[in-house]
Design a protein around this motif. Structure first.
Motif, PDB file in Angstrom:
ATOM      1  N   PRO A  45       0.829  -1.210   0.000  1.00 53.06           N
ATOM      2  CA  PRO A  45       0.000   0.000   0.000  1.00 53.06           C
ATOM      3  C   PRO A  45       0.862   1.259   0.000  1.00 53.06           C
ATOM      4  CG  PRO A  45       0.083  -0.942   2.189  1.00 53.06           C
ATOM      5  CD  PRO A  45       0.801  -1.913   1.289  1.00 53.06           C
ATOM      6  N   PRO A  46       0.246   2.427  -0.155  1.00 59.45           N
ATOM      7  CA  PRO A  46       1.023   3.669  -0.257  1.00 59.45           C
ATOM      8  C   PRO A  46       1.991   3.904   0.894  1.00 59.45           C
ATOM      9  CG  PRO A  46      -1.222   4.063  -0.967  1.00 59.45           C
ATOM     10  CD  PRO A  46      -1.179   2.653  -0.446  1.00 59.45           C
ATOM     11  N   ARG A  47       1.594   3.603   2.132  1.00 58.32           N
ATOM     12  CA  ARG A  47       2.508   3.865   3.249  1.00 58.32           C
ATOM     13  C   ARG A  47       3.772   3.033   3.131  1.00 58.32           C
ATOM     14  NH1 ARG A  47       0.371   7.287   6.585  1.00 58.32           N
ATOM     15  NH2 ARG A  47      -1.899   7.395   6.769  1.00 58.32           N
ATOM     16  N   ALA A  48       3.623   1.766   2.760  1.00 60.00           N
ATOM     17  CA  ALA A  48       4.794   0.911   2.610  1.00 60.00           C
ATOM     18  C   ALA A  48       5.685   1.404   1.469  1.00 60.00           C
ATOM     19  CB  ALA A  48       4.354  -0.528   2.359  1.00 60.00           C
ATOM     20  N   ARG A  49       5.078   1.899   0.421  1.00 58.22           N
ATOM     21  CA  ARG A  49       5.850   2.425  -0.708  1.00 58.22           C
ATOM     22  C   ARG A  49       6.710   3.603  -0.281  1.00 58.22           C
ATOM     23  NH1 ARG A  49       1.822   2.070  -5.988  1.00 58.22           N
ATOM     24  NH2 ARG A  49       0.890   0.062  -5.446  1.00 58.22           N
ATOM     25  N   VAL A  50       6.127   4.485   0.521  1.00 63.05           N
ATOM     26  CA  VAL A  50       6.879   5.638   1.010  1.00 63.05           C
ATOM     27  C   VAL A  50       7.973   5.190   1.978  1.00 63.05           C
ATOM     28  CG1 VAL A  50       6.725   7.732   2.427  1.00 63.05           C
ATOM     29  CG2 VAL A  50       5.000   7.275   0.666  1.00 63.05           C
ATOM     30  N   ASN A  51       7.608   4.389   2.962  1.00 61.47           N
ATOM     31  CA  ASN A  51       8.558   4.019   4.016  1.00 61.47           C
ATOM     32  C   ASN A  51       9.779   3.302   3.449  1.00 61.47           C
ATOM     33  OD1 ASN A  51       6.573   5.025   5.724  1.00 61.47           O
ATOM     34  ND2 ASN A  51       5.849   3.014   6.349  1.00 61.47           N
ATOM     35  N   ASP A  52       9.552   2.289   2.633  1.00 61.62           N
ATOM     36  CA  ASP A  52      10.670   1.485   2.128  1.00 61.62           C
ATOM     37  C   ASP A  52      11.585   2.307   1.229  1.00 61.62           C
ATOM     38  OD1 ASP A  52       9.803  -0.738   3.503  1.00 61.62           O
ATOM     39  OD2 ASP A  52       8.854  -1.689   1.768  1.00 61.62           O
ATOM     40  N   ALA A  53      10.998   3.088   0.333  1.00 63.83           N
ATOM     41  CA  ALA A  53      11.817   3.811  -0.643  1.00 63.83           C
ATOM     42  C   ALA A  53      12.594   4.950   0.007  1.00 63.83           C
ATOM     43  CB  ALA A  53      10.932   4.329  -1.774  1.00 63.83           C
ATOM     44  N   VAL A  54      11.940   5.756   0.835  1.00 68.03           N
ATOM     45  CA  VAL A  54      12.636   6.862   1.495  1.00 68.03           C
ATOM     46  C   VAL A  54      13.748   6.324   2.387  1.00 68.03           C
ATOM     47  CG1 VAL A  54      12.395   8.692   3.224  1.00 68.03           C
ATOM     48  CG2 VAL A  54      10.723   8.489   1.372  1.00 68.03           C
ATOM     49  N   SER A  55      13.442   5.283   3.148  1.00 68.15           N
ATOM     50  CA  SER A  55      14.442   4.692   4.024  1.00 68.15           C
ATOM     51  C   SER A  55      15.665   4.240   3.233  1.00 68.15           C
ATOM     52  CB  SER A  55      13.833   3.512   4.777  1.00 68.15           C
ATOM     53  OG  SER A  55      14.822   2.809   5.499  1.00 68.15           O
ATOM     54  N   PHE A  56      15.426   3.543   2.134  1.00 73.59           N
ATOM     55  CA  PHE A  56      16.559   3.049   1.352  1.00 73.59           C
ATOM     56  C   PHE A  56      17.401   4.191   0.799  1.00 73.59           C
ATOM     57  CE2 PHE A  56      18.549   1.996  -2.681  1.00 73.59           C
ATOM     58  CZ  PHE A  56      19.368   0.953  -2.297  1.00 73.59           C
ATOM     59  N   LEU A  57      16.767   5.200   0.225  1.00 74.66           N
ATOM     60  CA  LEU A  57      17.533   6.286  -0.402  1.00 74.66           C
ATOM     61  C   LEU A  57      18.403   7.014   0.631  1.00 74.66           C
ATOM     62  CD1 LEU A  57      14.897   7.790  -2.874  1.00 74.66           C
ATOM     63  CD2 LEU A  57      16.912   6.396  -3.437  1.00 74.66           C
ATOM     64  N   TRP A  58      17.899   7.202   1.838  1.00 74.61           N
ATOM     65  CA  TRP A  58      18.700   7.873   2.873  1.00 74.61           C
ATOM     66  C   TRP A  58      19.830   6.960   3.358  1.00 74.61           C
ATOM     67  CZ3 TRP A  58      19.098  12.776   4.200  1.00 74.61           C
ATOM     68  CH2 TRP A  58      19.643  13.134   5.440  1.00 74.61           C
ATOM     69  N   ARG A  59      19.529   5.692   3.551  1.00 76.13           N
ATOM     70  CA  ARG A  59      20.563   4.764   4.004  1.00 76.13           C
ATOM     71  C   ARG A  59      21.616   4.555   2.920  1.00 76.13           C
ATOM     72  NH1 ARG A  59      17.143   0.987   8.172  1.00 76.13           N
ATOM     73  NH2 ARG A  59      18.978  -0.348   8.180  1.00 76.13           N
ATOM     74  N   TRP A  60      21.202   4.625   1.678  1.00 76.57           N
ATOM     75  CA  TRP A  60      22.138   4.573   0.558  1.00 76.57           C
ATOM     76  C   TRP A  60      23.172   5.693   0.682  1.00 76.57           C
ATOM     77  CZ3 TRP A  60      23.417   1.910  -3.865  1.00 76.57           C
ATOM     78  CH2 TRP A  60      23.980   2.611  -4.926  1.00 76.57           C
ATOM     79  N   GLU A  61      22.704   6.884   1.019  1.00 73.99           N
ATOM     80  CA  GLU A  61      23.620   8.010   1.166  1.00 73.99           C
ATOM     81  C   GLU A  61      24.468   7.891   2.427  1.00 73.99           C
ATOM     82  OE1 GLU A  61      21.733  11.812   0.719  1.00 73.99           O
ATOM     83  OE2 GLU A  61      20.517  11.128  -0.968  1.00 73.99           O
ATOM     84  N   LEU A  62      23.888   7.434   3.526  1.00 68.85           N
ATOM     85  CA  LEU A  62      24.673   7.231   4.746  1.00 68.85           C
ATOM     86  C   LEU A  62      25.821   6.254   4.502  1.00 68.85           C
ATOM     87  CD1 LEU A  62      21.902   6.943   7.508  1.00 68.85           C
ATOM     88  CD2 LEU A  62      23.376   8.919   7.029  1.00 68.85           C
ATOM     89  N   ALA A  63      25.599   5.307   3.581  1.00 66.72           N
ATOM     90  CA  ALA A  63      26.635   4.323   3.259  1.00 66.72           C
ATOM     91  C   ALA A  63      27.718   4.910   2.359  1.00 66.72           C
ATOM     92  CB  ALA A  63      26.008   3.103   2.594  1.00 66.72           C
TER      93      ALA A  63
END
Length: 435
Positions: free
Chosen positions: A268-286
């Motif tokens: 659903p929309p909430r999962a789409r937001v949570n997973d994608a935003v989380s990954f993009l930020w963690r991608w940068e932290l890495a």
């Protein structure tokens, strides 16, 4: 003889076809497989006055974010609910509270219903997972509250594979990894197709710092799970985290594009937001470069799909997308919505999202000292925002990176010692020098 469901609870229908379809729908719903709504439709077709089927369909639609259809199905359930036995009347009333968004009333109603009917698995399922009714309640100690609930229900479920997967996950989230492992493996052995058992195993691997075990398992298991299963994309998010930990950035980013970016996400929309935003930020932290176009896409999707505040865990991710996109107007508007909800007693996590948003904004402008000041006082209470420990590492790793940015290795070491047994696997750039 009265017809019953899989858990031997009586059903108010005389149609075997309706009962069979309802049981099939519940099986799909409880395991996040496709076909639940279609099965409930078959049950309703066989017996239009089967209130439980209408209510179950309403909640399945709620899980998918289809608000208008939810209201229609719940109204259909209520229209045929008169004269139902106590269990079914209570079941429908409980789901009705969830459908109307009255989560506080649903939380208050949950114990009495489950004390009377502990094997009402559809009601249990609303609270049994990490981001369920209890996990999203904003309460302090909610992970312990969830485990206490499942501990109390365990004698009623015995060796049931569906229940045991959730129980094992809750045990793991409370830091009891050695106790969680056998339960998770028992559930998985009984039903290797159960995505909740796969999810619990992925979390346990993550908590134990075993990225390669998670990657090997998920890469194989996901080939057996339907692409449109509600947990498919979220499990690929877990696989991508394992790839980041293992240093395989290319595979992690490929999974984002192919399996859990908003345009391909199965949830659903909430999962789409949570997973994608989380990954993009963690991608940068890495230590990987920002993709401004992807962040703009996430910002636009989040604002369109979830325009109003209300669920703390999602609000945190939306705020992060707004911060990266530089949309201060939208960020401030959502903050005002949160403040209004909190004043009305409808935002139980209180100021936690605001504090994390303040920290993200400070981190974005490289004001690491302010980010640390915002996060340190709440670092031990992040569960009030909702989410698993793995998901909340979005915040913890931001604090960790801020310590590194301020040349404060002692604090970084202390935080690492409290969080993970094998900190070398944590994908935060610059971390190696603090060991």
């Amino acid at each position: 003889m009265m017809l019953t469901d899989r858990y031997d609870l009586p059903l108010s229908t005389t149609s075997s076809a309706a009962r069979d379809a309802y049981v099939q729908g519940c099986a799909a719903k409880l395991t996040m497989y496709p076909g639940a709504i279609e099965a409930f439709d078959r049950a309703i077709s066989a017996d239009p006055r089967f209130a439980l089927a209408h209510a179950a369909k309403a909640h399945a639609l709620l899980e998918r974010g289809n608000a208008a259809a939810v209201r229609q199905s719940m109204a259909a359930a209520n229209a045929v609910a008169a004269g139902l036995p106590a269990r079914e009347a209570s079941h429908i009333a409980f789901l009705g509270l969830l459908v109307t968004g009255d989560t506080e009333a649903a939380l208050a109603a949950l114990p009495a219903h489950l004390n009377a009917w502990p094997r009402d698995a559809l009601v249990v399922s609303t609270a049994a997972f990490t981001n369920g009714l209890i996990g999203s309640s904003g309460r302090a100690g909610q992970k312990r509250l969830l485990l206490d609930l499942l501990d109390s229900l365990a004698p009623s479920y015995g060796d049931d594979w569906w229940f045991t997967a959730h129980h094992g996950m809750a045990i793991s989230e409370n830091g009891q990894h050695d106790a969680a492992g056998p339960k998770i493996e028992r559930s998985f052995a009984q039903n290797p197709s159960n995505p909740w058992a796969a999810h619990a195993r992925a979390h346990l691997c993550y908590e134990q710092g075993d990225a390669n075990a998670a990657r090997d398992f998920l890469a194989s298991w996901l080939t057996t799970y339907p692409r449109d299963g509600l947990l498919y994309s979220h499990l690929n998010w877990h696989l991508a985290l394992g790839d980041l930990e293992a240093g395989d950035a290319a595979s992690a980013f490929r999974l984002f594009k192919e399996a859990f970016s908003p345009d391909v996400h199965s949830g659903p929309p909430r999962a789409r937001v949570n997973d994608a935003v989380s990954f993009l930020w963690r991608w940068e932290l890495a230590g990987h470069p920002r993709d401004a176009a992807l962040w703009r896409m996430m910002h636009d999707f989040a604002n369109d799909a979830l325009p109003g505040a209300g669920v703390a865990f999602s609000d945190m991710h939306i705020a992060l997308a707004q911060i990266v996109a530089g949309n201060d107007t939208a960020l401030q508007a959502r903050a005002r919505q949160i403040d209004e909800l909190a004043r009305d007693g409808r935002y139980p996590s209180g100021s936690f999202v605001q504090a994390v948003s303040h920290a993200f904004a400070a981190f974005e402008r490289r004001d690491f000292s302010t980010a640390i000041e915002a996060l340190e006082p709440i670092a031990e209470e992040l569960e009030r925002i909702g989410g698993s420990h793995a998901q909340l590492d979005l915040v913890r790793f931001t604090l960790l990176k801020a310590y590194l940015g301020m040349d404060r290795p002692d604090e970084a070491r202390r935080m690492l010692s409290l969080r993970r047994p094998h900190p070398s696997a944590i994908p935060v750039a610059g971390l190696a020098w603090v060991h």
